[in-house]
Design a protein around this motif. Structure first.
Motif, PDB file in Angstrom:
ATOM      1  N   UNK A   1       0.852  -1.033  -0.223  1.00 25.63           N
ATOM      2  CA  UNK A   1      -0.120  -0.165   0.161  1.00 25.63           C
ATOM      3  C   UNK A   1       0.835   1.125  -0.021  1.00 25.63           C
ATOM      4  N   UNK A   2       1.741   1.264   0.951  1.00 23.96           N
ATOM      5  CA  UNK A   2       2.577   2.627   0.932  1.00 23.96           C
ATOM      6  C   UNK A   2       3.538   2.909  -0.314  1.00 23.96           C
ATOM      7  N   UNK A   3       4.115   1.574  -0.967  1.00 28.02           N
ATOM      8  CA  UNK A   3       4.795   2.022  -2.237  1.00 28.02           C
ATOM      9  C   UNK A   3       3.992   2.322  -3.380  1.00 28.02           C
ATOM     10  N   UNK A   4       2.387   1.463  -3.418  1.00 28.28           N
ATOM     11  CA  UNK A   4       1.590   1.884  -4.450  1.00 28.28           C
ATOM     12  C   UNK A   4       1.370   3.621  -4.047  1.00 28.28           C
ATOM     13  N   UNK A   5       1.129   4.080  -2.974  1.00 29.97           N
ATOM     14  CA  UNK A   5       0.957   5.372  -2.527  1.00 29.97           C
ATOM     15  C   UNK A   5       2.028   6.344  -3.035  1.00 29.97           C
ATOM     16  N   UNK A   6       3.150   6.009  -3.155  1.00 31.40           N
ATOM     17  CA  UNK A   6       4.043   6.749  -3.445  1.00 31.40           C
ATOM     18  C   UNK A   6       4.329   7.070  -5.098  1.00 31.40           C
TER      19      UNK A   6
ATOM     20  N   UNK B   1       2.374  10.428  -9.595  1.00 34.78           N
ATOM     21  CA  UNK B   1       1.625  10.623 -10.632  1.00 34.78           C
ATOM     22  C   UNK B   1       0.664  11.775 -10.814  1.00 34.78           C
ATOM     23  N   UNK B   2      -0.193  11.839  -9.542  1.00 30.41           N
ATOM     24  CA  UNK B   2      -0.817  13.013  -9.496  1.00 30.41           C
ATOM     25  C   UNK B   2      -0.642  14.217  -8.521  1.00 30.41           C
ATOM     26  N   UNK B   3       0.566  14.357  -8.339  1.00 35.88           N
ATOM     27  CA  UNK B   3       0.952  15.457  -7.369  1.00 35.88           C
ATOM     28  C   UNK B   3       0.746  16.786  -7.485  1.00 35.88           C
ATOM     29  N   UNK B   4       0.393  17.201  -8.850  1.00 38.30           N
ATOM     30  CA  UNK B   4       0.255  18.421  -9.518  1.00 38.30           C
ATOM     31  C   UNK B   4      -1.443  18.761  -9.743  1.00 38.30           C
ATOM     32  N   UNK B   5      -2.022  17.525  -9.565  1.00 42.93           N
ATOM     33  CA  UNK B   5      -3.601  17.750  -9.830  1.00 42.93           C
ATOM     34  C   UNK B   5      -4.458  17.957  -8.682  1.00 42.93           C
ATOM     35  N   UNK B   6      -5.533  18.321  -8.631  1.00 47.88           N
ATOM     36  CA  UNK B   6      -6.862  18.337  -7.722  1.00 47.88           C
ATOM     37  C   UNK B   6      -7.578  17.291  -7.832  1.00 47.88           C
ATOM     38  N   UNK B   7      -7.650  16.160  -7.204  1.00 55.42           N
ATOM     39  CA  UNK B   7      -8.407  15.071  -7.317  1.00 55.42           C
ATOM     40  C   UNK B   7      -9.859  15.254  -6.736  1.00 55.42           C
ATOM     41  N   UNK B   8     -10.827  15.192  -7.614  1.00 54.39           N
ATOM     42  CA  UNK B   8     -12.168  15.178  -6.903  1.00 54.39           C
ATOM     43  C   UNK B   8     -12.492  14.266  -6.055  1.00 54.39           C
ATOM     44  N   UNK B   9     -13.496  14.512  -4.790  1.00 53.96           N
ATOM     45  CA  UNK B   9     -13.698  13.671  -3.943  1.00 53.96           C
ATOM     46  C   UNK B   9     -14.181  12.378  -4.372  1.00 53.96           C
ATOM     47  N   UNK B  10     -15.186  12.401  -5.179  1.00 56.09           N
ATOM     48  CA  UNK B  10     -15.904  11.175  -5.540  1.00 56.09           C
ATOM     49  C   UNK B  10     -14.872  10.221  -6.555  1.00 56.09           C
TER      50      UNK B  10
END
Length: 192
Positions: free
Chosen positions: A152-157, A162-171
Motif C-alpha cells: 500500500x505505501x509503495x503504491x501510494x508513492x 503521478x497525481x501530485x500536481x492535480x486536484x483530485x475530486x472527492x468522488x
C-alpha cells in the motif's frame, strides 16, 4: 513623525513558509531573503529563531513529519471501528495532492545528509507500521498485514508521483479507496 509598524513574524510562520517553499522547489527554495520578503520582515527575523539554514530545514522537516504522519494517525485512530479507521487513513493518504512535492525533495536531501535519511526512514516505517496495525486489527494475519502495508505505501508513492500536481475530486478519491479496500482487505461496500 510617521513610523512604519514593526512586522513580527512568528517561528510557526517561518516553518510554514519553509515547508511551502521546500515542497515547491526543494533546497533551492530555501533563500532566506526571498522568504523574508514574502513574510514581510527582514532576514534578521529568521536568525532570531534559527541558527542557520540547516537547523531551519531540520525543524520544518520535523514539523512536516508531525503533520503528515502523526496527524493522519491521530485523525484515523479516534474512529471507533477498524474499517472506518482504515477508510480514514486511505482518505488522508490519497486526498493530499496539488501541494507540491515535499517527499521527493526530502528524498533528495536524504542522499546528501545522513540525518535526513534517518528521519525519512523513521517516517516511512511509522506509516507502514500503522497501516499494518490496522490491517491486523481487521483480522489479517500479521505477516500478510505487513506485506500489504508495504505494498500500500509503495503504491501510494507511485500514485502520488503521478497525481501530485492535480486536484483530485472527492468522488474519484472515494472510488479509488473502495478499489483499494477490495484489493487489500477483501472489503466490498462497507462489509468484511
Amino acid at each position: 513623525m510617521f513610523r512604519i509598524p514593526k512586522v513580527i513574524v512568528t517561528e510557526d510562520q517561518w516553518l510554514a513558509k519553509g515547508m511551502e517553499k521546500f515542497a515547491e522547489s526543494g533546497i533551492d527554495g530555501m533563500v532566506i531573503e526571498k522568504m523574508a520578503a514574502e513574510l514581510g520582515c527582514s532576514k534578521s527575523s529568521f536568525y532570531w529563531y534559527f541558527k542557520n539554514r540547516y537547523e531551519f530545514i531540520a525543524r520544518f522537516v520535523e514539523r512536516w513529519a508531525q503533520i503528515a504522519t502523526q496527524q493522519v494517525i491521530l485523525e484515523s485512530s479516534v474512529l471507533e471501528k477498524t474499517e472506518e479507521q482504515i477508510t480514514e487513513l486511505l482518505v488522508q493518504m490519497f486526498s493530499v495532492t496539488g501541494k507540491g512535492d515535499f517527499l521527493f525533495y526530502l528524498r533528495n536531501l536524504a542522499k546528501q545528509y545522513l540525518s535526513f535519511q534517518s528521519t525519512l526512514e523513521m517516517i516511512e516505517r511509522k506509516r507502514m507500521q500503522y497501516a499494518c496495525e490496522l490491517f491486523t486489527k481487521a483480522g489479517m494475519p500479521p505477516q500478510e498485514a505487513e506485506q500489504k502495508s508495504f505494498l500500500l505505501y509503495h503504491y501510494y508513492l507511485g500514485w502520488y508521483e503521478r497525481h501530485k500536481y492535480e486536484q483530485i475530486h472527492q468522488e474519484e478519491i472515494y472510488r479509488h479507496i473502495e478499489m483499494l479496500k477490495t484489493q487489500l482487505l477483501g472489503v466490498r461496500g462497507g462489509e468484511r
